[in-house]
Motif scaffolding. Structure first.
Motif, PDB file in Angstrom:
ATOM      1  N   ARG A   1     -37.690  -8.759   7.195  1.00  0.00           N
ATOM      2  CA  ARG A   1     -36.587  -9.560   6.449  1.00  0.00           C
ATOM      3  C   ARG A   1     -35.393  -9.865   7.430  1.00  0.00           C
ATOM      4  NH1 ARG A   1     -38.151  -5.554   2.499  1.00  0.00           N
ATOM      5  NH2 ARG A   1     -36.492  -4.254   2.795  1.00  0.00           N
ATOM      6  N   ILE A   2     -35.200  -9.120   8.352  1.00  0.00           N
ATOM      7  CA  ILE A   2     -34.001  -9.116   9.410  1.00  0.00           C
ATOM      8  C   ILE A   2     -34.320 -10.274  10.198  1.00  0.00           C
ATOM      9  CG2 ILE A   2     -32.845  -8.235  11.228  1.00  0.00           C
ATOM     10  CD1 ILE A   2     -32.950  -5.454  10.191  1.00  0.00           C
TER      11      ILE A   2
ATOM     12  N   LYS B   1     -33.008 -17.759   9.268  1.00  0.00           N
ATOM     13  CA  LYS B   1     -32.444 -18.984   8.442  1.00  0.00           C
ATOM     14  C   LYS B   1     -30.709 -19.180   9.002  1.00  0.00           C
ATOM     15  CE  LYS B   1     -30.763 -19.008   3.656  1.00  0.00           C
ATOM     16  NZ  LYS B   1     -30.653 -18.187   2.370  1.00  0.00           N
ATOM     17  N   ALA B   2     -30.079 -18.074   9.359  1.00  0.00           N
ATOM     18  CA  ALA B   2     -28.590 -18.147   9.904  1.00  0.00           C
ATOM     19  C   ALA B   2     -28.714 -19.076  11.026  1.00  0.00           C
ATOM     20  CB  ALA B   2     -27.979 -16.863   9.988  1.00  0.00           C
TER      21      ALA B   2
ATOM     22  N   GLU C   1     -30.283  -3.857   7.486  1.00  0.00           N
ATOM     23  CA  GLU C   1     -29.952  -5.152   6.853  1.00  0.00           C
ATOM     24  C   GLU C   1     -28.552  -5.424   6.568  1.00  0.00           C
ATOM     25  OE1 GLU C   1     -33.279  -6.467   3.677  1.00  0.00           O
ATOM     26  OE2 GLU C   1     -33.711  -4.534   3.975  1.00  0.00           O
ATOM     27  N   ASN C   2     -27.936  -4.409   6.249  1.00  0.00           N
ATOM     28  CA  ASN C   2     -26.469  -4.470   5.890  1.00  0.00           C
ATOM     29  C   ASN C   2     -25.822  -4.854   7.158  1.00  0.00           C
ATOM     30  OD1 ASN C   2     -26.744  -4.210   3.185  1.00  0.00           O
ATOM     31  ND2 ASN C   2     -26.525  -1.851   3.321  1.00  0.00           N
TER      32      ASN C   2
ATOM     33  N   MET D   1     -33.657 -13.376   7.894  1.00  0.00           N
ATOM     34  CA  MET D   1     -32.159 -13.716   7.849  1.00  0.00           C
ATOM     35  C   MET D   1     -31.766 -14.355   9.208  1.00  0.00           C
ATOM     36  SD  MET D   1     -31.004  -9.906   6.425  1.00  0.00           S
ATOM     37  CE  MET D   1     -29.566 -10.087   6.916  1.00  0.00           C
TER      38      MET D   1
ATOM     39  N   VAL E   1     -26.777  -6.568   9.796  1.00  0.00           N
ATOM     40  CA  VAL E   1     -27.083  -7.736  10.334  1.00  0.00           C
ATOM     41  C   VAL E   1     -26.656  -8.858   9.374  1.00  0.00           C
ATOM     42  CG1 VAL E   1     -28.913  -9.598  10.535  1.00  0.00           C
ATOM     43  CG2 VAL E   1     -29.326  -7.188  11.609  1.00  0.00           C
ATOM     44  N   ARG E   2     -26.625  -8.411   8.087  1.00  0.00           N
ATOM     45  CA  ARG E   2     -25.768  -9.414   7.054  1.00  0.00           C
ATOM     46  C   ARG E   2     -24.311  -9.515   7.286  1.00  0.00           C
ATOM     47  NH1 ARG E   2     -27.716  -6.854   2.946  1.00  0.00           N
ATOM     48  NH2 ARG E   2     -29.583  -8.156   2.675  1.00  0.00           N
ATOM     49  N   GLY E   3     -23.782  -8.197   7.610  1.00  0.00           N
ATOM     50  CA  GLY E   3     -22.379  -7.990   7.789  1.00  0.00           C
ATOM     51  C   GLY E   3     -21.901  -8.977   8.773  1.00  0.00           C
TER      52      GLY E   3
ATOM     53  N   ILE F   1     -23.555 -11.581  10.363  1.00  0.00           N
ATOM     54  CA  ILE F   1     -23.795 -12.975  10.099  1.00  0.00           C
ATOM     55  C   ILE F   1     -22.536 -13.544   9.171  1.00  0.00           C
ATOM     56  CG2 ILE F   1     -25.154 -14.576   8.405  1.00  0.00           C
ATOM     57  CD1 ILE F   1     -27.516 -12.885   9.364  1.00  0.00           C
ATOM     58  N   ASP F   2     -22.063 -12.769   8.261  1.00  0.00           N
ATOM     59  CA  ASP F   2     -21.090 -12.920   7.176  1.00  0.00           C
ATOM     60  C   ASP F   2     -19.694 -12.735   7.858  1.00  0.00           C
ATOM     61  OD1 ASP F   2     -23.067 -13.919   5.555  1.00  0.00           O
ATOM     62  OD2 ASP F   2     -23.066 -11.893   4.457  1.00  0.00           O
TER      63      ASP F   2
END
Length: 482
Positions: free
Chosen positions: A451-452, A458-459, A415-416, A455, A418-420, A422-423
């Motif tokens: 959850r990924i 949504k993105a 998750e970190n 994410m 993929v979140r990194g 995306i951001d």
């Protein structure tokens, strides 16, 4: 709260959860309606149970599987509903009338007809089971009669049980209106349909409609093998989720020099095998496989380490080569079982080094670096980039058969990561490709994967709503089509 209920009930969606709740409430309501007694309340509650049950079966819901395990299977649920309608008639003081005896006789006969129907269905399936399943193999020497229509055999028990609907409807109408003719007509229709079902199955037990004897089929396969004389075999066995392991090698097998053959072991995997021009033989029984004439085969390729490999590893006249279905740094890629093969083919130097570091007994001279044919079509870019936005592929492997933290990055960092991405300050295109086995053993891995995906969805939706990215997407699509 609803999401938690879905997880606890092990259902796939809100509609499944609603159907499960309706069915769970429907049967107590049927009993309550019988005790009150109230005919139309009974009819409404019974209709709800029919519809909810049918929907859950259609969706292949886990709830249906669990009900069968606790002895509340489909037959029991239908029997319960029929017993409740008998109770309803008794509570309506109709237990001494012809309607009551009609209902009892109808349901007794109806369940009696399920015995020959079930027996015929089982016998037809057993006697039409071939010892092998083939593709692109000429077995014209064996006469194989056409199979019965799938409508007769597919979910036959469920179809037979639902033939009680005319009787149930007729009895309820008669109980509510006092017109017994509706009950007689409904009972007669249910019994007639059940008899017709049995009669439709019976002809398929004739000798001319059955599959040929196993010995004749295996002889025909051996004859074909003698004519075709295969030289390279892809031997594939595994669970229902593992079809991708064989599919990834089909194109390579089609291009291979010599005469390729694919040997499979599980019937359920054959429909999942992708289209191929290579001959395919599925031989479920080990004794049948070990008696096939494979004397012309020079090389046997194994994409997976599974127990059934032993049935062909015993053949000394061919070279046994493990090719795997992808390389990674988890322990499965340095399985000591690999010592049984004559050679282990790896994608490159990293595979060789991995075995050397693991020191599991695979000799360095038995390792051959052959590359990865599936990547052959990828070309290195040259010149200016057509798309200025870089693409990042995140393809984590699965959690493995144990809880070794080195199996996958998904649980600890997925998750970190993929979140990194995306951001990130500089935008990137993210391609997420998890291992097909992700989540089959560890519920946490399945949850992280979900959850990924959420994410990324949504993105993607947010980015699509921005005019800048809409223009960029249009430009990229135009470049690709140019």
């Amino acid at each position: 709260m609803i999401s938690q209920a879905i997880r606890l009930a092990r259902v796939g969606s809100r509609s499944e959860l609603a159907a499960a709740l309706l069915m769970g409430l429907g049967y107590p309501c049927v009993m309550l309606a019988a005790l009150i007694p109230n005919v139309w309340f009974f009819a409404a509650a019974a209709a709800v149970t029919y519809l909810a049950d049918r929907y859950l079966h259609h969706r292949g819901s886990y709830v249906i599987n669990r009900l069968g395990r606790v002895r509340a299977g489909l037959s029991i649920r239908f029997l319960l509903r029929q017993l409740m309608i008998i109770l309803l008639l008794a509570r309506l003081d109709l237990s001494e009338g012809p309607l009551f005896y009609t209902a009892v006789a109808c349901f007794l006969l109806f369940f009696g007809l399920q015995i020959p129907q079930g027996a015929l269905t089982t016998l037809i399936k057993l006697r039409r089971t071939m010892p092998v399943i083939t593709r692109n193999v000429d077995l014209n020497a064996v006469r194989i009669p056409d199979a019965p229509p799938s409508a007769l055999l597919r979910r036959s028990g469920e179809k037979m049980l639902h033939l009680d609907i005319p009787a149930m409807a007729g009895i309820l109408i008669a109980a509510g209106t006092g017109e017994n003719a509706a009950a007689y007509a409904g009972a007669a229709l249910s019994l007639l349909l059940a008899l017709l079902y049995v009669a439709a199955l019976a002809p398929y037990l004739r000798r001319s409609r059955l599959a040929p004897r196993p010995a004749a089929v295996l002889k025909a396969v051996d004859t074909w093998l003698g004519e075709y004389q295969p030289t390279v075999v892809l031997y594939f066995s595994g669970s229902n989720e593992s079809a991708y392991q064989g599919n990834m090698w089909l194109e390579t097998m089609a291009r291979i020099e010599g005469r390729p053959l694919i040997i499979m072991r599980e019937r359920g995997l054959v429909p999942q095998l992708a289209e191929t021009s290579v001959p395919v033989i599925c031989v479920p029984a080990g004794t049948h496989l070990m008696n096939l004439d494979l004397s012309t085969v020079r090389v046997c390729l194994y994409p997976a380490n599974v127990g059934k490999n032993i049935h062909i590893l015993r053949v000394p006249t061919m070279k046994h080569v493990f090719i795997g279905h992808g390389d990674s740094d988890k322990l499965a890629s340095v399985n000591p079982y690999s010592k049984v093969y004559d050679e282990v083919w790896t994608a490159g130097r990293a595979g060789r080094d991995r075995y050397a570091l693991a020191d599991v007994g695979v000799r360095d001279e038995d390792i051959v670096e052959v590359g990865r044919p599936q990547l052959e079509s990828i070309e290195s870019g040259a010149g200016a980039l057509r798309n200025p936005i870089p693409t990042v592929l995140y393809a984590p492997t699965w959690e493995g058969w144990d809880d070794n933290p080195g199996n996958t990055s998904l649980l600890l960092a997925g998750e970190n990561i993929v979140r990194g991405l995306i951001d990130a300050d500089e935008p990137v295109r993210i391609v997420y490709k998890p291992h097909p086995f992700t989540g089959i053993r560890n519920a946490r891995a399945k949850a992280v994967d979900a959850r990924i995906r959420a994410m990324l969805e949504k993105a993607a939706a947010e980015r699509a709503a921005e005019p800048r990215w809409a223009r960029e997407a249009g430009r990229t699509a135009a470049d690709r089509s140019a």
